[in-house]
Design a protein around this motif. Structure first.
Motif, PDB file in Angstrom:
ATOM      1  N   ARG A 133       0.800  -1.222   0.000  1.00 46.15           N
ATOM      2  CA  ARG A 133       0.000   0.000   0.000  1.00 46.15           C
ATOM      3  C   ARG A 133       0.837   1.278   0.000  1.00 46.15           C
ATOM      4  N   TYR A 134       2.021   1.232   0.604  1.00 43.83           N
ATOM      5  CA  TYR A 134       2.800   2.460   0.749  1.00 43.83           C
ATOM      6  C   TYR A 134       4.031   2.535  -0.148  1.00 43.83           C
ATOM      7  N   VAL A 135       4.421   1.414  -0.737  1.00 43.27           N
ATOM      8  CA  VAL A 135       5.553   1.427  -1.672  1.00 43.27           C
ATOM      9  C   VAL A 135       5.086   1.081  -3.083  1.00 43.27           C
ATOM     10  N   GLY A 136       4.241   0.044  -3.225  1.00 43.62           N
ATOM     11  CA  GLY A 136       3.698  -0.257  -4.543  1.00 43.62           C
ATOM     12  C   GLY A 136       3.605  -1.735  -4.841  1.00 43.62           C
ATOM     13  N   LYS A 137       2.955  -2.035  -5.962  1.00 44.59           N
ATOM     14  CA  LYS A 137       2.725  -3.413  -6.375  1.00 44.59           C
ATOM     15  C   LYS A 137       4.035  -4.158  -6.593  1.00 44.59           C
ATOM     16  N   ASN A 138       5.027  -3.505  -7.193  1.00 44.76           N
ATOM     17  CA  ASN A 138       6.309  -4.167  -7.449  1.00 44.76           C
ATOM     18  C   ASN A 138       7.036  -4.497  -6.150  1.00 44.76           C
ATOM     19  N   ALA A 139       6.891  -3.618  -5.155  1.00 43.03           N
ATOM     20  CA  ALA A 139       7.512  -3.889  -3.854  1.00 43.03           C
ATOM     21  C   ALA A 139       6.860  -5.102  -3.194  1.00 43.03           C
ATOM     22  N   LEU A 140       5.530  -5.202  -3.321  1.00 41.86           N
ATOM     23  CA  LEU A 140       4.823  -6.370  -2.789  1.00 41.86           C
ATOM     24  C   LEU A 140       5.293  -7.636  -3.492  1.00 41.86           C
ATOM     25  N   ALA A 141       5.447  -7.551  -4.806  1.00 43.01           N
ATOM     26  CA  ALA A 141       5.920  -8.701  -5.574  1.00 43.01           C
ATOM     27  C   ALA A 141       7.346  -9.070  -5.163  1.00 43.01           C
ATOM     28  N   ALA A 142       8.174  -8.052  -4.864  1.00 43.34           N
ATOM     29  CA  ALA A 142       9.565  -8.307  -4.461  1.00 43.34           C
ATOM     30  C   ALA A 142       9.621  -9.054  -3.134  1.00 43.34           C
ATOM     31  N   VAL A 143       8.817  -8.597  -2.170  1.00 45.46           N
ATOM     32  CA  VAL A 143       8.772  -9.273  -0.869  1.00 45.46           C
ATOM     33  C   VAL A 143       8.224 -10.684  -1.031  1.00 45.46           C
ATOM     34  N   GLY A 144       7.185 -10.827  -1.855  1.00 42.53           N
ATOM     35  CA  GLY A 144       6.591 -12.144  -2.074  1.00 42.53           C
ATOM     36  C   GLY A 144       7.535 -13.108  -2.752  1.00 42.53           C
ATOM     37  N   SER A 145       8.242 -12.614  -3.762  1.00 47.49           N
ATOM     38  CA  SER A 145       9.193 -13.462  -4.478  1.00 47.49           C
ATOM     39  C   SER A 145      10.346 -13.872  -3.571  1.00 47.49           C
ATOM     40  N   SER A 146      10.740 -12.973  -2.671  1.00 52.29           N
ATOM     41  CA  SER A 146      11.843 -13.256  -1.745  1.00 52.29           C
ATOM     42  C   SER A 146      11.424 -14.170  -0.612  1.00 52.29           C
ATOM     43  N   PHE A 147      10.136 -14.145  -0.305  1.00 51.35           N
ATOM     44  CA  PHE A 147       9.638 -14.846   0.880  1.00 51.35           C
ATOM     45  C   PHE A 147       9.926 -16.341   0.821  1.00 51.35           C
ATOM     46  N   MET A 148       9.803 -16.933  -0.365  1.00 50.18           N
ATOM     47  CA  MET A 148      10.012 -18.370  -0.477  1.00 50.18           C
ATOM     48  C   MET A 148      11.476 -18.743  -0.215  1.00 50.18           C
ATOM     49  N   LEU A 149      12.399 -17.939  -0.745  1.00 48.85           N
ATOM     50  CA  LEU A 149      13.816 -18.199  -0.486  1.00 48.85           C
ATOM     51  C   LEU A 149      14.142 -18.000   0.991  1.00 48.85           C
ATOM     52  N   MET A 150      13.593 -16.940   1.576  1.00 46.51           N
ATOM     53  CA  MET A 150      13.802 -16.673   2.992  1.00 46.51           C
ATOM     54  C   MET A 150      13.284 -17.855   3.824  1.00 46.51           C
ATOM     55  N   ASN A 151      12.077 -18.321   3.482  1.00 45.67           N
ATOM     56  CA  ASN A 151      11.495 -19.443   4.198  1.00 45.67           C
ATOM     57  C   ASN A 151      12.322 -20.711   4.057  1.00 45.67           C
ATOM     58  N   PHE A 152      12.854 -20.929   2.865  1.00 39.26           N
ATOM     59  CA  PHE A 152      13.625 -22.147   2.614  1.00 39.26           C
ATOM     60  C   PHE A 152      14.772 -22.284   3.611  1.00 39.26           C
ATOM     61  N   PHE A 153      15.581 -21.244   3.722  1.00 41.24           N
ATOM     62  CA  PHE A 153      16.751 -21.326   4.597  1.00 41.24           C
ATOM     63  C   PHE A 153      16.370 -21.185   6.074  1.00 41.24           C
ATOM     64  N   SER A 154      15.305 -20.433   6.350  1.00 45.19           N
ATOM     65  CA  SER A 154      14.834 -20.360   7.731  1.00 45.19           C
ATOM     66  C   SER A 154      14.368 -21.729   8.208  1.00 45.19           C
ATOM     67  N   PHE A 155      13.683 -22.449   7.330  1.00 41.52           N
ATOM     68  CA  PHE A 155      13.149 -23.750   7.724  1.00 41.52           C
ATOM     69  C   PHE A 155      14.219 -24.832   7.770  1.00 41.52           C
ATOM     70  N   ILE A 158       7.903 -21.014 -11.036  1.00 40.19           N
ATOM     71  CA  ILE A 158       6.866 -21.160 -12.070  1.00 40.19           C
ATOM     72  C   ILE A 158       5.927 -19.960 -12.045  1.00 40.19           C
ATOM     73  N   VAL A 159       5.533 -19.537 -10.850  1.00 33.56           N
ATOM     74  CA  VAL A 159       4.656 -18.367 -10.713  1.00 33.56           C
ATOM     75  C   VAL A 159       5.306 -17.133 -11.330  1.00 33.56           C
ATOM     76  N   ASN A 160       6.612 -16.965 -11.117  1.00 31.58           N
ATOM     77  CA  ASN A 160       7.315 -15.779 -11.603  1.00 31.58           C
ATOM     78  C   ASN A 160       7.254 -15.623 -13.115  1.00 31.58           C
ATOM     79  N   THR A 161       7.092 -16.731 -13.824  1.00 30.68           N
ATOM     80  CA  THR A 161       7.043 -16.659 -15.296  1.00 30.68           C
ATOM     81  C   THR A 161       5.749 -16.026 -15.798  1.00 30.68           C
ATOM     82  N   PHE A 162       4.759 -15.865 -14.914  1.00 28.75           N
ATOM     83  CA  PHE A 162       3.478 -15.287 -15.323  1.00 28.75           C
ATOM     84  C   PHE A 162       3.387 -13.783 -15.047  1.00 28.75           C
ATOM     85  N   GLY A 163       4.455 -13.171 -14.493  1.00 29.37           N
ATOM     86  CA  GLY A 163       4.482 -11.722 -14.333  1.00 29.37           C
ATOM     87  C   GLY A 163       4.098 -11.223 -12.956  1.00 29.37           C
ATOM     88  N   SER A 164       4.176  -9.895 -12.775  1.00 31.87           N
ATOM     89  CA  SER A 164       4.012  -9.258 -11.467  1.00 31.87           C
ATOM     90  C   SER A 164       2.613  -9.431 -10.883  1.00 31.87           C
TER      91      SER A 164
END
Length: 452
Positions: free
Chosen positions: A41-63, A260-266
């Motif tokens: 809401r305060y940075v933008g759609k691309n910022a949300l996509a950036a956090v979301g795309s990073s979240f899986m990698l972050m989760n992988f090593f955290s787990f 796979i999700v990333n190939t479909f765009g933001s």
């Protein structure tokens, strides 16, 4: 408060133990959601996509780290159930020191390899730099992820699920306040969100460690506990390694799906991020219930009360069915409203994709509930290899079907959504067969200690 799970009504014991874990993880999910809401809401759609795309990698090593701590906790629970406090303290020393060193080395490596990993999962150019900033900050603070989870796993293994909750609530409050401060006031973008998370985790982990050492006398290490016991090390290594592999396979599968999700765009990335947050909260209670069930099984195995394990299975099945049916109805009926929490109403396509995801997944929550129960059962009796097999089946099927179905033009993203319940269903079927075989062979009755 320490809970002896070898006594009392199994259903009441499990629910009472699960509830603080659930509340704590809801707060953890809350500050993950606040991260997404603030940047969306305060940075933008691309910022949300950036956090979301990073979240899986972050989760992988955290787990990977969380899995190591969870594996050690099985051994803690066994020795606590057996009332062998000397071996419990030796296990604490060996597991805390070895996993801590591993975490520090891993953290350093990850900070310097972030860019390559983002390239590997097809991160779009418009969100690449934000994703890199977010991940490098999170990776630098992995030591706090380890410390909190090591302490909370220890406390939960001896029946204290309330204390980790208190420190997690504190972390959530700190994270939310700092999110708003760093992003809205100081305009720090996705780096501010990541930095707030690291600070919050640091505070909660240090306080949790101090509490455990100060309050619980029988886990305080003595001079004679600071020894390298080969038998205990072998046991901890096996349980921690297999549980970590299981957790990392789960998150690695999600990383593959994210690719796979990333190939479909933001738009698809943002929808998958927002809907995934809702989804994870919806089945979080049965995930916590499965973890609590693992502690219940391990304590009763240590106390050699095998009849209570079977009673616990029956209780778990009833509880999971009731809860999952309720959550399925709630999420299915409110999916559109839930999506609008994360993005503006003008983002029609993002909302449409997210609603489509939730409408499919929510119908099948009972399947993931049973899967978490099987994970807890097999981990608790020491058959971690079976938990690992079920994870591979579930995630492997999901990744394969997501790739196949999404490549069909008429199905596209819906193939990714449908791959989820397909993987759950197959793993549940095999889990039920293996549970029946284990029960009939009376493995849990014949085993006197965890397998080394």
């Amino acid at each position: 408060m320490i809970t002896d799970m070898t006594r009392g009504n199994p259903t009441k014991t499990l629910i009472a133990f699960t509830f603080p874990m659930l509340i704590g993880n809801l707060f953890q999910q809350l500050y993950n959601i606040v991260d997404s809401v603030v940047v969306g809401r305060y940075v933008g759609k691309n910022a949300l996509a950036a956090v979301g795309s990073s979240f899986m990698l972050m989760n992988f090593f955290s787990f990977v780290i969380i899995g190591l701590c969870m594996g050690a906790a099985v051994v803690y629970s066994y020795y606590f159930g057996e009332r062998n406090y000397s071996n419990l303290r030796k296990t604490i020393f060996i597991s805390f020191s070895s996993i801590g060193i591993f975490t520090i080395v891993l953290s350093i490596i990850l900070v310097f390899t972030t860019k390559g990993m983002l390239n590997l999962i097809n991160t779009p150019e418009e969100i690449f730099l934000d994703s890199q900033k977010y991940l490098q900050t999170i990776f630098a603070g992995l030591i706090f992820v380890y410390l909190y989870n090591a302490c909370s796993a220890l406390l939960r293994s001896i029946g204290d699920s309330k204390t980790p909750l208190y420190f997690l609530i504190l972390a959530a409050i700190i994270n939310i306040v700092l999110d708003l401060l760093f992003v809205i006031v100081y305009d720090m973008g996705v780096f501010g969100v990541a930095f707030a998370t690291v600070i919050a985790q640091g505070v909660s982990s240090i306080l949790c460690l101090i509490y455990g050492l100060w309050k619980i006398e029988f886990i305080r290490l003595k001079k004679e506990d600071l020894v390298f016991d080969k038998g205990i090390f072998a046991m901890v290594s096996k349980f921690s390694f297999l549980t970590s592999i299981q957790q990392s396979i789960m998150t690695f599968g999600m990383v593959c799906v994210q690719g796979i999700v990333n190939t479909f765009g933001s738009d698809t990335i943002a929808a998958f991020t927002a809907a995934g947050k809702v989804d994870s909260i919806a089945y979080l209670p049965v995930q916590d219930f499965g973890n609590a069930f693992g502690t219940y099984v391990a304590q009763n195995k240590g106390a050699k009360k095998n009849d209570r394990i079977i009673q616990g299975v029956k209780s778990a099945i009833k509880t999971i069915i009731i809860f999952c049916l309720i959550m399925s109805i709630i999420i299915y009926m409110s999916s559109s409203s839930l999506m609008r929490i994360f993005v503006e109403a003008s983002e029609v396509n993002v909302i449409k994709l997210g609603v489509e995801y939730l409408s499919i997944i929510s119908v099948f929550y009972v399947l993931i509930g049973f899967l978490f129960m099987f994970y807890g059962f097999f981990r608790g009796i020491g058959e971690l290899n079976i938990s690992l097999i079920l994870t591979i089946i579930s995630l492997g099927t999901r990744v394969l079907m997501a790739y196949i179905l999404s490549s069909i033009p008429s199905i596209a993203q819906r193939g990714i959504w449908w791959s989820v319940p397909i993987g759950w269903a197959l793993a549940d079927g095999i889990g039920f067969i293996l549970y029946r075989r284990t029960k009939h062979k009376k493995l849990l009755i014949e085993e006197d200690s965890p397998k080394c």
